[in-house]
Design an enzyme around this catalytic site. Structure first.
Site, short mmCIF file in Angstrom:
data_model
loop_
_atom_site.label_atom_id
_atom_site.label_comp_id
_atom_site.label_asym_id
_atom_site.label_seq_id
_atom_site.Cartn_x
_atom_site.Cartn_y
_atom_site.Cartn_z
N GLY A 1 72.42 23.02 28.81
CA GLY A 1 72.04 24.41 29.08
C GLY A 1 71.68 24.69 30.52
N GLY A 2 71.79 25.97 30.86
CA GLY A 2 71.61 26.45 32.23
C GLY A 2 70.20 26.24 32.76
N LEU B 1 75.83 33.38 29.52
CA LEU B 1 76.34 32.54 30.61
C LEU B 1 77.82 32.27 30.48
CD1 LEU B 1 73.37 30.00 30.89
CD2 LEU B 1 73.80 32.06 32.24
N ASP C 1 72.63 40.11 23.62
CA ASP C 1 72.47 38.83 24.32
C ASP C 1 71.63 39.06 25.57
OD1 ASP C 1 72.90 36.17 24.92
OD2 ASP C 1 75.06 36.28 24.56
N ARG D 1 70.90 25.38 15.14
CA ARG D 1 69.83 25.77 14.21
C ARG D 1 70.23 25.71 12.74
NH1 ARG D 1 68.12 31.06 17.86
NH2 ARG D 1 68.12 29.88 19.79
N TYR E 1 26.04 52.32 27.92
CA TYR E 1 25.39 52.34 29.23
C TYR E 1 25.75 51.09 30.06
CZ TYR E 1 21.81 52.71 32.82
OH TYR E 1 21.17 52.79 34.02
N ASP E 2 25.19 49.92 29.68
CA ASP E 2 25.40 48.70 30.49
C ASP E 2 26.87 48.29 30.47
OD1 ASP E 2 22.45 47.63 31.02
OD2 ASP E 2 22.55 48.43 28.99
N HIS F 1 64.20 34.57 28.50
CA HIS F 1 65.66 34.40 28.58
C HIS F 1 66.42 35.30 27.61
CE1 HIS F 1 65.86 30.88 31.31
NE2 HIS F 1 64.58 30.79 30.94
#
Ligand code: ADQ
Length: 723
Positions: free
Chosen positions: A25-26, A361, A357, A296, A479-480, A157
């Protein structure tokens, strides 16, 4: 330091041992040489579930490797689960494929924390910590809490989806907050940055400057940049020149993808089928060659996609094939780079038609490999690459007829047109290669970051105009930390003269009611503000007084008089190392601001227990713990009480409500007022909030009050109805 899901190499199991290979991969080929040159550390998962006692070798060239070990369950839920079954489809605008499972989310969060821990130790010394991609969107915020000074950058990516899609995620706030802990957030193209701005603004109430490309979230400022990734152009070109030539008879239309449903492979096959229907002259003369890398395969949708493609290829081939020709050649495997480059070179047409996409690439690699007879790139408008590669033939991948027409056009295009288009594409990709991408990112990452201009009244007008219209206003202020900056002792928190002036300008108007809602005792807050005509709510609203309403003291408080005295004396004994108690009538605050950090945690634990043993509720505040009687009353309920007392049960038809606070106890009011008021949380971005918007500091509260004090008067009819 580079932090990414995968390390620059991946381990796989081989027999009893582990086999190490460079990760494809790139990303790896872009960043690996940078680290080799400059030194540094790469943090990531080695790609394999380690057995007990098993370790991976971390020897590498000139830079350090820090593997983050993940268990089988981590991989299933963080990687295959939340990363690839929730974020991947959602961010590609395919929400119907997203699965939202709390267990996956929890593991995703835990693994992100592990990555942050592995990074934290050296983060402050690194010039830049560069975190990559959707697997690690929470890591920046974890890391920020561990290392305040580190310079953090993130690059996504994949696309960042539009607001309407992103907000489907039940953890949308958390993901945005995670990213906004960075100094720099990078996207491939402008439309992703625009989507991110919309989400930060509409979901978190962050301030956004689209011109200056900056997001301000509480007290943090993140810069957003557009960095379209490139490829190693020279390397692809060289490989294409060297690659072996394989004779082929037909003209080739080529598709190259990971087997992923975002890549539009079935649509592409159907478009090619359409081409053969519309233009039969291409039969026996053209072949569609589709290469698909397995990907996958643990995820069900990917297995289903594989069967769908197998079936489609079979059907189209069955329909058109002759004894000597098949229209589709389909290779389901990964190819070596050399071979791939040869195929790119020899293809007449590249069909790059993802449904969505981040960049893509393959389109760029094809262009780099056009070293002989120039081919034609057909590119989906839905790929990030289409934003710059305008000389390609751009198509909508869902429009099969149009895609078929463009394939025909590409196959019949004259040489001069092909050459001109490819030459322009090559010139740009050669210049904007991956090294240029890294350098540009690192240059911007090193730049000092400019903050946003302070909030102007115009901006406030933009937020409030549509809500306030010409109604009278009822304004609630803590307040605070809201009207005064936080100081080390409550007695030092004084209203600055300009703030007092701004408050009075609001209070003087007959169409504006002001209430101060504080955790301080009622007498204390009334004394320290010291202005009449305001309503004061002390002890988080257990006691209310002022304005035109009856004084109020919660009726259950009579049961707690003795107990609070007992609790006070026990806590006073515990108050060592600079801690002290502040009795406030029915409640009490135990302050730990001056207690050394290392002793604080234990003391807090002890104090919490003592408070509970006395039948009180402990509540965390700024470097303090408050003890409150457990009577189900908080700032939210107090606000409702005041609104009903002032304007009757139909108050929401008569006034508009603004609430501003900086404290955890104000969250009760923010939640309570959701949909009923404009709410603002002041200060630190670290804590989540239910407020609609954030204001960075007390100065901005003053600008808000200035706007309220100087806005046009309310409509007399509405004013009359409210009184
Ligand atoms: P990917 O989704 O992986 O990347 P892409 O940019 O197209 O998509 O890169 C795929 C890579 O795999 C290319 O380098 C290609 O050469 C290679 N490849 C594909 N098929 C192959 C095969 N059969 N054999 C060998 N190699 C093959 C994510 C985003 C993209 C973004 C990149 C980089 O989804 O949109 O462009 O990151 O930021």
């Amino acid at each position: 330091m580079v932090v990414s899901n995968r390390l620059p190499f991946t381990y796989t199991r081989a027999g009893d041992g582990l086999k190490r290979q460079p990760s494809p991969g790139g990303l790896v080929s872009a960043l690996e040489p940078v680290l080799r040159r400059r030194g540094g550390t790469w943090i990531g998962w080695p790609g394999v579930e380690l057995k007990k006692g098993e370790r991976v070798s971390t020897r590498a060239d000139k830079y350090r490797i820090k593997p983050v070990a993940l268990s089988e369950n981590d991989v299933a839920r963080y990687y295959h689960g939340f990363s690839n079954r929730t974020l991947w489809p959602l961010f590609h605008s395919l929400p119907a494929l997203s699965r939202f499972e709390r267990k996956d989310w929890n593991t995703y969060s835990e693994v992100n924390e592990c990555f942050a821990e592995a990074t934290a130790k050296h983060a402050a010394d690194a010039g830049l910590v560069w975190i990559h991609d959707y697997h690690l969107m929470l890591a920046p915020e974890f890391l920020r809490s561990m290392s305040h000074e580190a310079r953090l950058a993130f690059f996504l990516h994949i696309p960042f989806p539009p607001y309407d899609v992103f907000r489907l995620c039940p953890w949308d706030h958390e993901l945005l907050r995670g990213l906004l802990a960075c100094n720099l957030i990078g996207f491939h193209v402008e439309s992703y940055a625009r989507n991110f701005f919309d989400c930060a603004e509409r979901i978190l109430g962050a301030r956004v400057d689209r011109g200056a490309m900056v997001v301000e979230h509480g007290d943090r400022v993140a810069r957003v940049g557009i960095f379209p990734i490139g490829i190693e152009f020279a390397l692809y070109q060289e490989k294409a020149m060297k690659a072996r030539r394989e004779p082929h008879r037909e003209r080739i239309v080529l598709g190259v993808d990971r087997l992923d449903y975002t890549k539009g492979i079935p649509e592409r096959i159907r478009a090619f089928e359409r081409l053969l229907e519309l233009h039969p002259r291409h039969k026996e003369n053209v072949v569609f060659l589709q290469l698909a890398v397995p990907s996958r395969s643990q995820v069900a949708e990917y297995r289903e996609l594989k069967s769908e493609i197998d079936e489609l290829v079979g059907r189209v081939n069955g329909r058109f094939a002759t004894a000597t020709w098949s229209p589709i050649r389909y290779l389901y495997r990964s190819l070596g780079q050399e071979r791939l480059c040869g195929m790119y070179r020899d293809a007449d047409v590249a069909l790059v038609t993802p449904l969505r996409d981040g960049m893509n690439l393959v389109a760029k690699e094809y262009v780099a490999c056009q070293v002989d007879d120039p081919g034609v790139l057909i590119l989906s408008q839905m790929a990030g690459a289409a934003e710059t590669m305008r000389e390609a033939l751009l198509v909508n991948p869902f429009d099969l007829d149009e895609t078929a027409r463009q394939i025909h056009r590409a196959l019949t295009m004259e040489e001069t047109e092909r050459a001109s288009r490819i030459a322009s594409l090559r010139r740009r990709e050669r210049r904007d290669d991956v090294e240029a991408w890294v350098n540009q990112f690192l240059d911007v990452g090193a730049e000092e970051q400019a903050g946003l201009e302070p909030i102007s009244e115009d901006e406030i007008q933009g937020w409030l105009r549509g809500y306030v219209k010409s109604y009278p206003l009822c304004v609630f202020l803590d307040y605070d930390g809201t009207l005064t900056p936080l100081v080390d002792h409550p007695s030092k928190a004084r209203l600055a003269p300009e703030m007092r002036e701004a408050l009075l300008a609001c209070a003087r108007r007959d169409d504006t009611d002001l209430s101060i809602v504080s955790g301080r005792a009622l007498d204390d807050i009334r004394r320290i503000v010291g202005e009449s005509g305001l309503i004061y709510a002390g002890n988080h609203g257990l006691e209310v007084e002022g304005g035109a309403i009856d004084s109020f003291r919660h009726e259950d408080l009579i049961h707690y008089g003795e107990r609070i005295q007992e609790l006070t004396s026990v806590l006073e004994e515990l108050a060592s190392d600079g801690a002290w108690t502040e009795p406030k009538g029915p409640t009490l605050t135990f302050h730990l601001r001056s207690v050394p950090e290392r002793k604080r945690k234990r003391l807090m634990e002890k104090v919490r227990n003592v408070i509970m043993e006395h039948g009180y509720q402990p509540r965390d505040a700024h470097a303090a713990i408050e003890a409150r009687p457990p009577i189900g009353w908080d700032k939210g309920r107090a606000v409702l009480h005041i609104l009903r007392e002032c304007y009757g049960p139909a108050w929401s038809e008569r006034v508009r409500v603004i609430y501003v606070g900086d404290d955890q106890t104000d969250e009760d009011a923010f939640r309570f007022l959701a949909g009923l008021a404009m709410t603002f949380r002041v200060g630190s971005a670290e804590t989540p909030t239910s407020a609609l918007r954030r204001l960075p500091n007390v100065e901005d509260v003053r600008s808000l009050l200035d706007w309220i004090g100087s806005r046009p008067p309310a409509d007399p009819a509405l004013l009359h109805a409210s009184r």
